[in-house]
Design a protein around this motif. Structure first.
Motif, PDB file in Angstrom:
ATOM      1  N   ILE A   1       0.663  -1.289   0.035  1.00  0.00           N
ATOM      2  CA  ILE A   1      -0.027   0.034   0.009  1.00  0.00           C
ATOM      3  C   ILE A   1       0.774   1.338  -0.053  1.00  0.00           C
ATOM      4  CG2 ILE A   1      -1.520   1.261   1.138  1.00  0.00           C
ATOM      5  CD1 ILE A   1      -2.675  -1.279   2.185  1.00  0.00           C
ATOM      6  N   SER A   2       1.908   1.257   0.750  1.00  0.00           N
ATOM      7  CA  SER A   2       2.826   2.558   0.954  1.00  0.00           C
ATOM      8  C   SER A   2       4.150   2.622   0.070  1.00  0.00           C
ATOM      9  CB  SER A   2       3.284   2.697   2.505  1.00  0.00           C
ATOM     10  OG  SER A   2       2.008   2.623   3.524  1.00  0.00           O
ATOM     11  N   GLY A   3       4.254   1.725  -0.457  1.00  0.00           N
ATOM     12  CA  GLY A   3       5.365   1.738  -1.592  1.00  0.00           C
ATOM     13  C   GLY A   3       6.614   1.169  -0.868  1.00  0.00           C
ATOM     14  N   LEU A   4       7.745   1.029  -1.475  1.00  0.00           N
ATOM     15  CA  LEU A   4       9.255   0.541  -0.951  1.00  0.00           C
ATOM     16  C   LEU A   4      10.031   1.406  -1.759  1.00  0.00           C
ATOM     17  CD1 LEU A   4      10.371  -1.407   1.164  1.00  0.00           C
ATOM     18  CD2 LEU A   4      11.080  -2.579  -0.778  1.00  0.00           C
ATOM     19  N   THR A   5      10.725   2.528  -0.917  1.00  0.00           N
ATOM     20  CA  THR A   5      11.826   3.225  -1.484  1.00  0.00           C
ATOM     21  C   THR A   5      12.992   2.620  -1.713  1.00  0.00           C
ATOM     22  OG1 THR A   5      12.526   4.084   0.419  1.00  0.00           O
ATOM     23  CG2 THR A   5      10.861   5.432  -0.523  1.00  0.00           C
ATOM     24  N   ALA A   6      14.109   2.829  -2.706  1.00  0.00           N
ATOM     25  CA  ALA A   6      15.414   2.256  -2.892  1.00  0.00           C
ATOM     26  C   ALA A   6      16.105   2.186  -1.332  1.00  0.00           C
ATOM     27  CB  ALA A   6      16.153   2.982  -3.847  1.00  0.00           C
TER      28      ALA A   6
ATOM     29  N   PRO B   1       3.634   2.983  -4.253  1.00  0.00           N
ATOM     30  CA  PRO B   1       2.479   3.075  -3.768  1.00  0.00           C
ATOM     31  C   PRO B   1       1.107   2.923  -4.369  1.00  0.00           C
ATOM     32  CG  PRO B   1       3.360   5.270  -3.795  1.00  0.00           C
ATOM     33  CD  PRO B   1       4.433   4.554  -4.441  1.00  0.00           C
ATOM     34  N   LEU B   2       0.162   2.256  -3.582  1.00  0.00           N
ATOM     35  CA  LEU B   2      -1.074   2.276  -4.357  1.00  0.00           C
ATOM     36  C   LEU B   2      -1.812   3.423  -3.557  1.00  0.00           C
ATOM     37  CD1 LEU B   2      -1.754  -1.531  -3.915  1.00  0.00           C
ATOM     38  CD2 LEU B   2      -1.195  -0.286  -6.046  1.00  0.00           C
ATOM     39  N   VAL B   3      -2.090   4.572  -4.389  1.00  0.00           N
ATOM     40  CA  VAL B   3      -2.314   5.801  -3.959  1.00  0.00           C
ATOM     41  C   VAL B   3      -3.869   5.878  -3.743  1.00  0.00           C
ATOM     42  CG1 VAL B   3      -0.194   7.009  -4.270  1.00  0.00           C
ATOM     43  CG2 VAL B   3      -2.016   6.902  -6.143  1.00  0.00           C
ATOM     44  N   ASN B   4      -4.402   4.831  -4.531  1.00  0.00           N
ATOM     45  CA  ASN B   4      -6.146   5.129  -4.791  1.00  0.00           C
ATOM     46  C   ASN B   4      -6.786   3.801  -4.175  1.00  0.00           C
ATOM     47  OD1 ASN B   4      -6.502   7.512  -6.330  1.00  0.00           O
ATOM     48  ND2 ASN B   4      -5.185   6.547  -7.688  1.00  0.00           N
ATOM     49  N   ILE B   5      -6.112   2.998  -3.495  1.00  0.00           N
ATOM     50  CA  ILE B   5      -6.569   1.522  -2.870  1.00  0.00           C
ATOM     51  C   ILE B   5      -7.532   1.659  -2.013  1.00  0.00           C
ATOM     52  CG2 ILE B   5      -5.090   1.307  -0.899  1.00  0.00           C
ATOM     53  CD1 ILE B   5      -4.882  -1.674  -2.390  1.00  0.00           C
TER      54      ILE B   5
ATOM     55  N   ARG C   1      -8.034   1.573 -15.993  1.00  0.00           N
ATOM     56  CA  ARG C   1      -7.496   2.308 -16.986  1.00  0.00           C
ATOM     57  C   ARG C   1      -6.001   2.888 -16.947  1.00  0.00           C
ATOM     58  NH1 ARG C   1      -8.691   4.203 -22.418  1.00  0.00           N
ATOM     59  NH2 ARG C   1     -10.804   4.143 -21.815  1.00  0.00           N
ATOM     60  N   TRP C   2      -6.061   3.599 -15.501  1.00  0.00           N
ATOM     61  CA  TRP C   2      -4.787   4.282 -15.243  1.00  0.00           C
ATOM     62  C   TRP C   2      -3.676   3.341 -14.684  1.00  0.00           C
ATOM     63  CZ3 TRP C   2      -6.268   7.654 -17.832  1.00  0.00           C
ATOM     64  CH2 TRP C   2      -7.384   8.452 -17.712  1.00  0.00           C
ATOM     65  N   GLU C   3      -2.483   3.573 -15.025  1.00  0.00           N
ATOM     66  CA  GLU C   3      -1.155   2.768 -14.817  1.00  0.00           C
ATOM     67  C   GLU C   3      -1.161   2.626 -13.333  1.00  0.00           C
ATOM     68  OE1 GLU C   3       1.783  -0.015 -14.972  1.00  0.00           O
ATOM     69  OE2 GLU C   3       0.580   0.936 -16.632  1.00  0.00           O
ATOM     70  N   SER C   4      -1.259   3.730 -12.670  1.00  0.00           N
ATOM     71  CA  SER C   4      -1.124   3.615 -11.087  1.00  0.00           C
ATOM     72  C   SER C   4      -1.923   2.585 -10.342  1.00  0.00           C
ATOM     73  CB  SER C   4      -1.135   4.894 -10.483  1.00  0.00           C
ATOM     74  OG  SER C   4      -2.619   5.513 -10.349  1.00  0.00           O
ATOM     75  N   ARG C   5      -3.115   2.365 -10.974  1.00  0.00           N
ATOM     76  CA  ARG C   5      -4.174   1.265 -10.099  1.00  0.00           C
ATOM     77  C   ARG C   5      -3.806  -0.270 -10.703  1.00  0.00           C
ATOM     78  NH1 ARG C   5      -9.697   3.996  -8.777  1.00  0.00           N
ATOM     79  NH2 ARG C   5      -9.364   2.514  -7.177  1.00  0.00           N
ATOM     80  N   ARG C   6      -3.127  -0.311 -11.855  1.00  0.00           N
ATOM     81  CA  ARG C   6      -3.309  -1.537 -12.464  1.00  0.00           C
ATOM     82  C   ARG C   6      -3.126  -3.007 -11.514  1.00  0.00           C
ATOM     83  NH1 ARG C   6      -1.836  -0.325 -17.855  1.00  0.00           N
ATOM     84  NH2 ARG C   6      -3.514   1.286 -18.470  1.00  0.00           N
ATOM     85  N   ARG C   7      -2.371  -2.615 -10.392  1.00  0.00           N
ATOM     86  CA  ARG C   7      -1.965  -4.023  -9.636  1.00  0.00           C
ATOM     87  C   ARG C   7      -3.240  -4.285  -8.632  1.00  0.00           C
ATOM     88  NH1 ARG C   7       2.549  -2.650  -5.884  1.00  0.00           N
ATOM     89  NH2 ARG C   7       2.121  -0.504  -6.436  1.00  0.00           N
ATOM     90  N   GLU C   8      -4.195  -3.094  -8.496  1.00  0.00           N
ATOM     91  CA  GLU C   8      -5.295  -3.344  -7.566  1.00  0.00           C
ATOM     92  C   GLU C   8      -6.167  -4.669  -7.745  1.00  0.00           C
ATOM     93  OE1 GLU C   8      -7.597   0.184  -6.683  1.00  0.00           O
ATOM     94  OE2 GLU C   8      -5.585   1.264  -6.907  1.00  0.00           O
ATOM     95  N   PRO C   9      -6.732  -5.053  -9.010  1.00  0.00           N
ATOM     96  CA  PRO C   9      -7.529  -6.155  -9.152  1.00  0.00           C
ATOM     97  C   PRO C   9      -7.004  -7.285  -8.420  1.00  0.00           C
ATOM     98  CG  PRO C   9      -7.783  -4.714 -10.955  1.00  0.00           C
ATOM     99  CD  PRO C   9      -6.599  -4.288 -10.247  1.00  0.00           C
ATOM    100  N   GLU C  10      -5.716  -7.495  -8.907  1.00  0.00           N
ATOM    101  CA  GLU C  10      -4.842  -8.838  -8.415  1.00  0.00           C
ATOM    102  C   GLU C  10      -4.949  -8.910  -6.825  1.00  0.00           C
ATOM    103  OE1 GLU C  10      -0.767 -11.397  -9.151  1.00  0.00           O
ATOM    104  OE2 GLU C  10      -1.313  -9.442 -10.112  1.00  0.00           O
TER     105      GLU C  10
END
Length: 276
Positions: free
Chosen positions: A6-11, A33-37, A57-66
């Motif tokens: 959800i929050s993402g992981l930085t280098a 990060p999944l900013v719209n989850i 549609r938006w790339e930032s949300r493509r992982r959410e369905p899975e």
């Protein structure tokens, strides 16, 4: 794992965890990060015994369905493989489907998914509404159908008249799709009853309609018979719904309405698994 997804992981964080990262491929994040989850309406939809895993549609949300499919573990999954298909355009109507398409869901997504829902026996027909896109009408494009229409009760709809009366409506029955030249509100009477009451957003008065549409008067959560949750700031539309016999639980939601480039409301934040 959930926090990272959800929050993402930085280098930097990845290196502290022991990862061998010189520089990430995508800016500073190894996992974006999944900013719209929090807007759970869009990645998944339930229709009868079928769970539809959408395609965003938006790339930032493509992982959410899975991710949602993994969390919910539904038994019968229809995964959208082509085009785009999102829950904000999705209204199940007891054996039928009302679906918008344009900006966020696409004609290709509907062409792939709707026939499969019919083949599975979940629906026997569909009402498809073409929504204006921002590319065609700057500052007037519609993200999802639930930003211009709501169904708070079996015999009441909330309706953005100035736009939806101009929208093209198609009916899909069997293998045929036909254009219905009536306005959407008249078409809906065939499905919700000819005594259907129409609550026009802002009473269809230009400034009030524009203001309360923009503040998502139609983006409501149905929580019981004739009972909904809605933003408190859409006072005129809320009053009209109350006069139509709808009980409204209101909340402020000041920060939600400001989120990002896409406006979001209470309906956006629910993924109903079963209709009451």
């Amino acid at each position: 794992m959930a926090e990272i997804l959800i929050s993402g992981l930085t280098a930097k964080e990845a290196k502290e965890m022991g990862a061998n990262v010189l520089i990430p491929e995508n800016e500073e994040f190894c996992v974006k990060p999944l900013v719209n989850i929090m807007f759970t309406r869009d990645p998944g939809m339930v229709l009868g015994g079928t769970y539809v895993s959408g395609k965003m549609r938006w790339e930032s949300r493509r992982r959410e369905p899975e991710i949602f499919t993994a969390i919910l573990k539904p038994k019968n999954v229809l995964k959208v493989e082509k085009g785009f298909f999102e829950g904000g355009d999705f209204f199940p109507l007891d054996g039928r489907l009302l679906m918008g398409f344009g900006t966020r869901s696409s004609g290709l997504g509907l062409s792939y998914t709707v026939p499969k829902l019919m083949e599975s026996g979940e629906i026997d027909e569909a009402i498809l509404v073409k929504l204006d896109t921002p590319e065609l009408h700057p500052n007037k494009g519609i993200g999802h159908l639930d930003t211009v229409m709501g169904i708070p009760a079996q015999d009441v709809i909330v309706y953005y008249k100035s736009l939806l009366d101009k929208s093209s409506v198609y009916l899909y029955k069997g293998k045929e799709i036909v254009r219905d030249n009536r306005v959407l509100s008249e078409v809906m009477k065939d499905y919700l009853g000819h005594d259907l009451r129409i609550v026009n957003i802002g009473n269809a008065e230009y400034y009030a309609e524009e203001r309360e549409h923009w503040l998502l008067a139609s983006n409501i959560i149905v929580v019981g018979k004739n009972k909904i949750i809605a933003y408190e700031h859409n006072r005129l539309t809320n009053r009209l719904m109350t006069e139509a016999g709808i009980e409204i639980i209101t909340f402020k939601g000041n920060e939600i309405i400001k989120e990002g480039g896409e406006r979001s409301g209470p309906r956006c934040m629910t993924l109903p698994l079963q209709k009451y």
